[in-house]
Design an enzyme around this catalytic site. Structure first.
Site, PDB file in Angstrom:
ATOM      1  N   HIS A  53      27.926   1.831  -1.259  1.00 46.97           N
ATOM      2  CA  HIS A  53      26.745   0.710  -0.631  1.00 46.97           C
ATOM      3  C   HIS A  53      27.529   0.326   0.924  1.00 46.97           C
ATOM      4  O   HIS A  53      29.335   0.457   1.190  1.00 46.97           O
ATOM      5  CB  HIS A  53      27.234  -0.510  -1.198  1.00 46.97           C
ATOM      6  N   THR A  62       0.832  -1.335   0.278  1.00 50.97           N
ATOM      7  CA  THR A  62       0.115   0.128   0.176  1.00 50.97           C
ATOM      8  C   THR A  62       0.953   1.120  -0.247  1.00 50.97           C
ATOM      9  O   THR A  62       0.373   2.746  -0.430  1.00 50.97           O
ATOM     10  CB  THR A  62      -1.297  -0.065   0.997  1.00 50.97           C
ATOM     11  N   TYR A  64      21.698  -4.153 -14.231  1.00 46.66           N
ATOM     12  CA  TYR A  64      20.845  -3.874 -15.783  1.00 46.66           C
ATOM     13  C   TYR A  64      22.378  -2.997 -16.833  1.00 46.66           C
ATOM     14  O   TYR A  64      22.171  -3.785 -17.960  1.00 46.66           O
ATOM     15  CB  TYR A  64      20.968  -1.935 -15.097  1.00 46.66           C
ATOM     16  N   GLU A 109      32.080  -6.120  -5.652  1.00 45.07           N
ATOM     17  CA  GLU A 109      32.788  -5.061  -5.483  1.00 45.07           C
ATOM     18  C   GLU A 109      33.434  -4.784  -4.685  1.00 45.07           C
ATOM     19  O   GLU A 109      33.331  -5.872  -3.652  1.00 45.07           O
ATOM     20  CB  GLU A 109      30.985  -3.186  -5.033  1.00 45.07           C
ATOM     21  N   ILE A 162      13.965  -5.931  -0.715  1.00 49.37           N
ATOM     22  CA  ILE A 162      14.446  -4.404  -1.650  1.00 49.37           C
ATOM     23  C   ILE A 162      14.937  -3.159  -1.212  1.00 49.37           C
ATOM     24  O   ILE A 162      15.422  -2.590  -1.003  1.00 49.37           O
ATOM     25  CB  ILE A 162      13.737  -3.884  -2.337  1.00 49.37           C
ATOM     26  N   THR A 163      14.314  -3.218   0.137  1.00 47.63           N
ATOM     27  CA  THR A 163      14.505  -2.048   0.999  1.00 47.63           C
ATOM     28  C   THR A 163      16.036  -1.908   1.787  1.00 47.63           C
ATOM     29  O   THR A 163      16.854  -2.552   1.694  1.00 47.63           O
ATOM     30  CB  THR A 163      13.958  -1.980   2.669  1.00 47.63           C
ATOM     31  N   LYS A 211       3.388   4.356  -1.854  1.00 51.80           N
ATOM     32  CA  LYS A 211       4.289   4.209  -3.455  1.00 51.80           C
ATOM     33  C   LYS A 211       4.833   3.464  -3.834  1.00 51.80           C
ATOM     34  O   LYS A 211       4.373   3.304  -4.648  1.00 51.80           O
ATOM     35  CB  LYS A 211       4.355   5.553  -2.791  1.00 51.80           C
ATOM     36  N   THR A 212       5.913   3.702  -3.184  1.00 51.84           N
ATOM     37  CA  THR A 212       7.182   2.365  -4.038  1.00 51.84           C
ATOM     38  C   THR A 212       6.439   0.884  -4.032  1.00 51.84           C
ATOM     39  O   THR A 212       6.585   0.495  -4.986  1.00 51.84           O
ATOM     40  CB  THR A 212       8.483   2.749  -3.172  1.00 51.84           C
TER      41      THR A 212
END
Length: 295
Positions: free
Chosen positions: A254, A17, A164, A214, A99-100, A19-20
């Site tokens: 990171h 619920t 990506y 990394e 994902i957080t 936005k993301t």
């Protein structure tokens, strides 16, 4: 075939619920078989409502009972995200993708410790990761679906944007992906490079792998050493490490990207990977081309 997720995966969105959560759940639902895969959301205060025809439940356990969910994706704000992970683990889901970004490290230490002590079967991907995609079947996360192409190359990466980048290069070269896994860059996380590499090595529909790491930690070295011992001649792997120019002792980007005591530098990682039979490049623009040369 693919690893971790496919067209039959049934997903619940925790934080549907917000936005993301709403934006990305809609994007995932609209991708490939997403409409059949995204079957539930969770928000204790909005149980009984729905979003995009996806019913919302009070708990993950209830979503599992009602919709048979076996995977969760989490968009819950950082202070509550560890509890959301644990709720999904306690419901005995096969896979949790968090994902957080910005979850307190001590929260993650506690969750991981509890998962281990209780011998939980749930696989955790993340936190602070872009998610997992099996092209033309299902995407769970925030990656752009259109750059992916179905094929036989596995991708595993600590960096979202470099995932990506690698995928885009592969697709441009007409090399599709079996599955692309973003494992996230936090110091305390779930799946490691070695875990994903092992899944790809055992997947009959993956022919080669791009492994992106990394600076900081020793996960890439551990994966390379495992590969050298167990699978050196099984399938080719090419690698890239972000942070070649990073100064020692300085935290970069990171949360996990810090070089300490001379360990975890890009040079050191690249040297170990090369010694273990993984072809590497120092130029991120060459990942796709390098992979093509080993096929």
């Amino acid at each position: 075939m693919s690893i971790l997720i496919n067209k039959d995966t049934r997903v619940v969105t925790q934080g549907i619920t917000g936005k993301t959560g709403q934006f990305h759940t809609k994007m995932c639902k609209d991708y490939a078989n997403g409409a059949n895969c995204f079957v539930a959301g969770v928000n204790p205060k909005k149980a009984g409502e729905s979003f995009e025809d996806i019913p919302i439940y009070a708990t993950v356990k209830e979503a599992k009972q009602q919709q048979g969910v076996n995977a969760s994706v989490i968009y819950v704000p950082p202070p509550f995200a560890a509890a959301a992970i644990w709720e999904a683990v306690e419901a005995d889901l096969d896979l949790v993708i968090c994902i957080t970004e910005g979850i307190p490290v001590r929260d993650m230490v506690a969750v991981k410790d509890r998962m281990k002590k209780e011998g939980r079967k749930t696989i955790l991907c993340g936190p602070n990761c872009p998610g997992i995609i099996t092209p033309d079947e299902i995407k769970i996360g925030i990656m752009p679906g259109h750059i992916h192409k179905k094929g036989r190359i596995g991708v595993v990466s600590r960096s979202g944007t470099l995932t990506y980048e690698a995928v885009g290069q592969l697709s441009d070269l007409d090399l599709g992906q079996s599955t692309a896994v973003g494992i996230g860059g936090d110091p305390v996380n779930g799946l490691k490079h070695k875990d994903v590499l092992e899944l790809f090595m055992n997947d009959p529909d993956t022919d080669a792998v791009i492994m992106i790491g990394e600076i900081g930690g020793s996960d890439e070295e551990a994966a390379a050493e495992w590969y050298s011992k167990e699978c050196r001649n099984k399938k080719p792997v090419v690698g890239f490490i972000a942070g070649v120019t990073a100064p020692a002792g300085k935290r970069m980007g990171h949360a996990g990207a810090i070089i300490s005591g001379g360990k975890g530098t890009a040079q050191e990682k690249l040297a170990v990977m090369e010694a273990c039979g993984i072809r590497t490049t120092k130029n991120p623009a060459e990942m796709g081309k390098l992979l093509r040369t080993v096929l």
